[in-house]
Design an enzyme around this catalytic site. Structure first.
Site, PDB file in Angstrom:
ATOM      1  CD  GLN A 241      70.865  14.582  31.417  1.00 40.00           C
ATOM      2  OE1 GLN A 241      69.928  15.112  30.836  1.00 40.00           O
ATOM      3  NE2 GLN A 241      71.896  15.287  31.850  1.00 40.00           N
TER       4      GLN A 241
ATOM      5  CG  HIS B  10      67.729  10.078  29.251  1.00 38.59           C
ATOM      6  ND1 HIS B  10      68.267  11.311  28.978  1.00 38.59           N
ATOM      7  CD2 HIS B  10      66.669  10.314  30.086  1.00 38.59           C
ATOM      8  CE1 HIS B  10      67.574  12.255  29.607  1.00 38.59           C
ATOM      9  NE2 HIS B  10      66.612  11.675  30.293  1.00 38.59           N
TER      10      HIS B  10
ATOM     11  CB  CYS C  61      59.099  -5.419  21.616  1.00 38.25           C
ATOM     12  SG  CYS C  61      57.594  -5.531  20.637  1.00 38.25           S
TER      13      CYS C  61
HETATM   14  C1  BJW Z   1      80.509  20.296  27.195  1.00 36.75           C
HETATM   15  C2  BJW Z   1      81.540  19.975  26.298  1.00 36.75           C
HETATM   16  C3  BJW Z   1      82.728  19.494  26.889  1.00 36.75           C
HETATM   17  C4  BJW Z   1      79.876  20.655  25.128  1.00 36.75           C
HETATM   18  N1  BJW Z   1      82.813  19.356  28.236  1.00 36.75           N
HETATM   19  N2  BJW Z   1      80.631  20.151  28.510  1.00 36.75           N
HETATM   20  C5  BJW Z   1      59.553  19.976  33.113  1.00 36.75           C
HETATM   21  C6  BJW Z   1      59.673  21.183  32.458  1.00 36.75           C
HETATM   22  C7  BJW Z   1      59.612  21.254  31.059  1.00 36.75           C
HETATM   23  C8  BJW Z   1      59.439  20.112  30.281  1.00 36.75           C
HETATM   24  C9  BJW Z   1      59.342  18.901  30.933  1.00 36.75           C
HETATM   25  C10 BJW Z   1      59.382  18.839  32.330  1.00 36.75           C
HETATM   26  N3  BJW Z   1      59.266  17.533  32.694  1.00 36.75           N
HETATM   27  C11 BJW Z   1      59.160  16.769  31.556  1.00 36.75           C
HETATM   28  C12 BJW Z   1      59.183  17.583  30.493  1.00 36.75           C
HETATM   29  C13 BJW Z   1      59.087  17.148  29.046  1.00 36.75           C
HETATM   30  C14 BJW Z   1      60.417  16.665  28.490  1.00 36.75           C
HETATM   31  C15 BJW Z   1      61.424  17.792  28.592  1.00 36.75           C
HETATM   32  O1  BJW Z   1      62.265  17.847  29.459  1.00 36.75           O
HETATM   33  N4  BJW Z   1      61.370  18.721  27.653  1.00 36.75           N
HETATM   34  C16 BJW Z   1      62.275  19.891  27.655  1.00 36.75           C
HETATM   35  C17 BJW Z   1      63.280  19.756  26.504  1.00 36.75           C
HETATM   36  C18 BJW Z   1      61.448  21.126  27.518  1.00 36.75           C
HETATM   37  N5  BJW Z   1      60.868  15.483  29.188  1.00 36.75           N
HETATM   38  C19 BJW Z   1      60.453  14.246  28.872  1.00 36.75           C
HETATM   39  O2  BJW Z   1      59.649  14.067  27.969  1.00 36.75           O
HETATM   40  C20 BJW Z   1      60.983  13.073  29.683  1.00 36.75           C
HETATM   41  N6  BJW Z   1      59.896  12.262  30.066  1.00 36.75           N
HETATM   42  C21 BJW Z   1      58.988  12.648  30.969  1.00 36.75           C
HETATM   43  O3  BJW Z   1      59.091  13.660  31.610  1.00 36.75           O
HETATM   44  O4  BJW Z   1      57.961  11.768  31.113  1.00 36.75           O
HETATM   45  C22 BJW Z   1      56.843  12.128  31.950  1.00 36.75           C
HETATM   46  C23 BJW Z   1      55.875  10.981  31.911  1.00 36.75           C
HETATM   47  C24 BJW Z   1      55.447  10.432  33.096  1.00 36.75           C
HETATM   48  C25 BJW Z   1      54.553   9.352  33.068  1.00 36.75           C
HETATM   49  C26 BJW Z   1      54.121   8.839  31.849  1.00 36.75           C
HETATM   50  C27 BJW Z   1      54.585   9.368  30.665  1.00 36.75           C
HETATM   51  C28 BJW Z   1      55.477  10.458  30.701  1.00 36.75           C
HETATM   52  C29 BJW Z   1      61.879  12.176  28.839  1.00 36.75           C
HETATM   53  C30 BJW Z   1      63.109  12.845  28.353  1.00 36.75           C
HETATM   54  C31 BJW Z   1      63.914  11.899  27.458  1.00 36.75           C
HETATM   55  C32 BJW Z   1      65.097  12.591  26.794  1.00 36.75           C
HETATM   56  N7  BJW Z   1      65.644  11.744  25.805  1.00 36.75           N
HETATM   57  C33 BJW Z   1      66.849  12.139  25.076  1.00 36.75           C
HETATM   58  C34 BJW Z   1      67.099  11.112  23.965  1.00 36.75           C
HETATM   59  C35 BJW Z   1      67.641   9.811  24.577  1.00 36.75           C
HETATM   60  C36 BJW Z   1      67.895   8.787  23.562  1.00 36.75           C
HETATM   61  C37 BJW Z   1      68.993   9.152  22.599  1.00 36.75           C
HETATM   62  O5  BJW Z   1      70.136   9.451  22.990  1.00 36.75           O
HETATM   63  O6  BJW Z   1      68.688   9.174  21.418  1.00 36.75           O
HETATM   64  O7  BJW Z   1      67.940  12.215  25.973  1.00 36.75           O
HETATM   65  S1  BJW Z   1      66.758  13.797  24.397  1.00 36.75           S
HETATM   66  C38 BJW Z   1      68.448  14.187  24.696  1.00 36.75           C
HETATM   67  O8  BJW Z   1      68.532  15.265  25.664  1.00 36.75           O
HETATM   68  C39 BJW Z   1      69.043  12.953  25.381  1.00 36.75           C
HETATM   69  C40 BJW Z   1      69.911  13.585  26.433  1.00 36.75           C
HETATM   70  O9  BJW Z   1      70.199  12.633  27.441  1.00 36.75           O
HETATM   71  C41 BJW Z   1      69.090  14.759  26.872  1.00 36.75           C
HETATM   72  C42 BJW Z   1      69.869  15.817  27.584  1.00 36.75           C
HETATM   73  O10 BJW Z   1      70.797  16.400  26.748  1.00 36.75           O
HETATM   74  P1  BJW Z   1      72.248  16.764  27.318  1.00 36.75           P
HETATM   75  O11 BJW Z   1      72.939  15.541  27.716  1.00 36.75           O
HETATM   76  O12 BJW Z   1      72.124  17.818  28.336  1.00 36.75           O
HETATM   77  O13 BJW Z   1      72.969  17.271  25.991  1.00 36.75           O
HETATM   78  P2  BJW Z   1      72.917  18.711  25.276  1.00 36.75           P
HETATM   79  O14 BJW Z   1      73.348  18.523  23.874  1.00 36.75           O
HETATM   80  O15 BJW Z   1      71.612  19.376  25.490  1.00 36.75           O
HETATM   81  O16 BJW Z   1      73.989  19.585  26.068  1.00 36.75           O
HETATM   82  C43 BJW Z   1      75.370  19.335  25.986  1.00 36.75           C
HETATM   83  C44 BJW Z   1      76.069  20.255  26.982  1.00 36.75           C
HETATM   84  O17 BJW Z   1      77.433  19.907  26.989  1.00 36.75           O
HETATM   85  C45 BJW Z   1      75.996  21.740  26.624  1.00 36.75           C
HETATM   86  O18 BJW Z   1      75.629  22.476  27.786  1.00 36.75           O
HETATM   87  C46 BJW Z   1      77.424  22.097  26.214  1.00 36.75           C
HETATM   88  O19 BJW Z   1      77.803  23.418  26.584  1.00 36.75           O
HETATM   89  C47 BJW Z   1      78.220  21.084  26.997  1.00 36.75           C
HETATM   90  N8  BJW Z   1      79.517  20.707  26.415  1.00 36.75           N
HETATM   91  N9  BJW Z   1      81.169  20.206  25.039  1.00 36.75           N
HETATM   92  C48 BJW Z   1      81.809  19.675  28.994  1.00 36.75           C
HETATM   93  N10 BJW Z   1      83.831  19.142  26.096  1.00 36.75           N
HETATM   94 ZN    ZN Z   2      57.061  -7.771  21.169  1.00 39.17          ZN
END
Ligand code: BJW
Ligand code: ZN
Length: 251
Positions: free
Chosen positions: A84, A124, A132
């Site tokens: 991700q 992601h 764009c």
């Molecule tokens: C350690 C550590 C160490 C610390 N060792 N571990 C189903 C249910 C509910 C909601 C939804 C659903 N389906 C879709 C949704 C909506 C939404 C969503 O999921 N919302 C929830 C938050 C409620 N999803 C979306 O909107 C997605 N799109 C979508 O579903 O589109 C549908 C659609 C279809 C057709 C047309 C139109 C739409 C898109 C999601 C995009 C997420 N984007 C981001 C930003 C990316 C760009 C950027 O980087 O700026 O992605 S948000 C952010 O969260 C980023 C990450 O990849 C993502 C996940 O986070 P991650 O990697 O898990 O990080 P953290 O910080 O949360 O966790 C870190 C972990 O590490 C912790 O557990 C720590 O304990 C651990 N840790 N140190 C090992 N040393």
């Molecule tokens: Zn353009």
């Protein structure tokens, strides 16, 4: 297969999204990583991404990335890496590991080029690219002048505002990329999940495809997550320490 999240890069110095150190100024990712936030205040969103680009450029892959890269490049190459993360640190670790041993033991690979099956699937997107916001044309990241909204980078084709080539909340993930991730998970006998809070979907559902097909989950995370109760093995420690201990002997 392996699914990674922001915790994987924490020991490289890249802040995670959620939790104490996961905040940027007083904003949560849900307030910045959306198309609505970009429409409302593109300068603010670009400030966040410019800050992150600078920070990531100064970071190096950590021992967790390296152990995983070496494991990916072993001769049998049966593992798919889905991330991700947009920081490109898996790719940098793979390039380095490949350079150390360009043939990966198989004797076929070209030095410098990561073998096809060993590349990370970035669900992601990547912070190293632009896209764009109007015509969706992709390009390499250009320098961003943060003086005002009028100095922000624009598309050479249509004049629309450029944005980072990442997936924001409410945006669909690339269909081919997502299918590849689910297919790998469905075919895997083990899904290793490292450093993700597993709350952002659909990425967080990818490991469930392994479970549904009778495979097992191994989770590496100091904290528990919604996936923890499904894990056959939980390794509650930092991935930079746990992954080398786990994968180096196997690799
Ligand atoms: C350690 C550590 C160490 C610390 N060792 N571990 C189903 C249910 C509910 C909601 C939804 C659903 N389906 C879709 C949704 C909506 C939404 C969503 O999921 N919302 C929830 C938050 C409620 N999803 C979306 O909107 C997605 N799109 C979508 O579903 O589109 C549908 C659609 C279809 C057709 C047309 C139109 C739409 C898109 C999601 C995009 C997420 N984007 C981001 C930003 C990316 C760009 C950027 O980087 O700026 O992605 S948000 C952010 O969260 C980023 C990450 O990849 C993502 C996940 O986070 P991650 O990697 O898990 O990080 P953290 O910080 O949360 O966790 C870190 C972990 O590490 C912790 O557990 C720590 O304990 C651990 N840790 N140190 C090992 N040393
Ligand atoms: Zn353009």
């Amino acid at each position: 297969m392996v699914l990674t999240g922001a915790g994987m890069s924490a020991e490289s110095g890249v802040p995670t999204f959620r939790g104490e150190s996961g905040l940027w100024r007083s904003y949560r990712p849900e307030e910045l990583a959306t198309p609505e936030a970009f429409s409302r205040d593109p300068l603010l969103v670009w400030e966040w991404y410019a800050w992150r680009r600078g920070l990531i450029a100064a970071c190096e892959p950590n021992p967790g990335h390296t152990a995983l890269a070496r494991f990916m490049l072993r001769p049998s190459r049966t593992t798919t890496l889905v991330t991700q993360n947009v920081d490109g640190l898996h790719t940098r670790a793979l390039e380095r590991a490949h350079q150390e041993e360009p043939t990966g033991g198989g004797g076929l690979a070209t030095p410098g080029e990561i073998p096809e099956g060993a590349r990370a699937i970035e669900v992601h997107g990547t912070i190293a690219g632009d896209r764009c916001s109007e015509c969706h044309l992709r390009s390499a990241a250009v320098p961003v002048d943060l003086t005002s909204v009028d100095t922000l980078p624009r598309c050479t084709e249509c004049g629309g505002l450029l944005r980072p080539d990442v997936v924001w909340f409410g945006e669909a993930l690339d269909e081919a990329v997502l299918s590849a991730a689910f297919e790998a998970a469905g075919n895997a006998d083990v899904c290793l999940v490292a450093g993700t809070s597993a709350v952002v979907h659909p990425a967080a559902s990818v490991p469930l495809a392994t479970l549904h097909n009778g495979g097992d989950l191994i989770e590496v995370n100091p904290e528990s997550t919604p996936l923890s109760r499904h894990a056959r093995v939980r390794l509650a420690g930092p991935s930079g320490e746990v992954l080398p201990a786990l994968l180096d002997p196997l690799g």
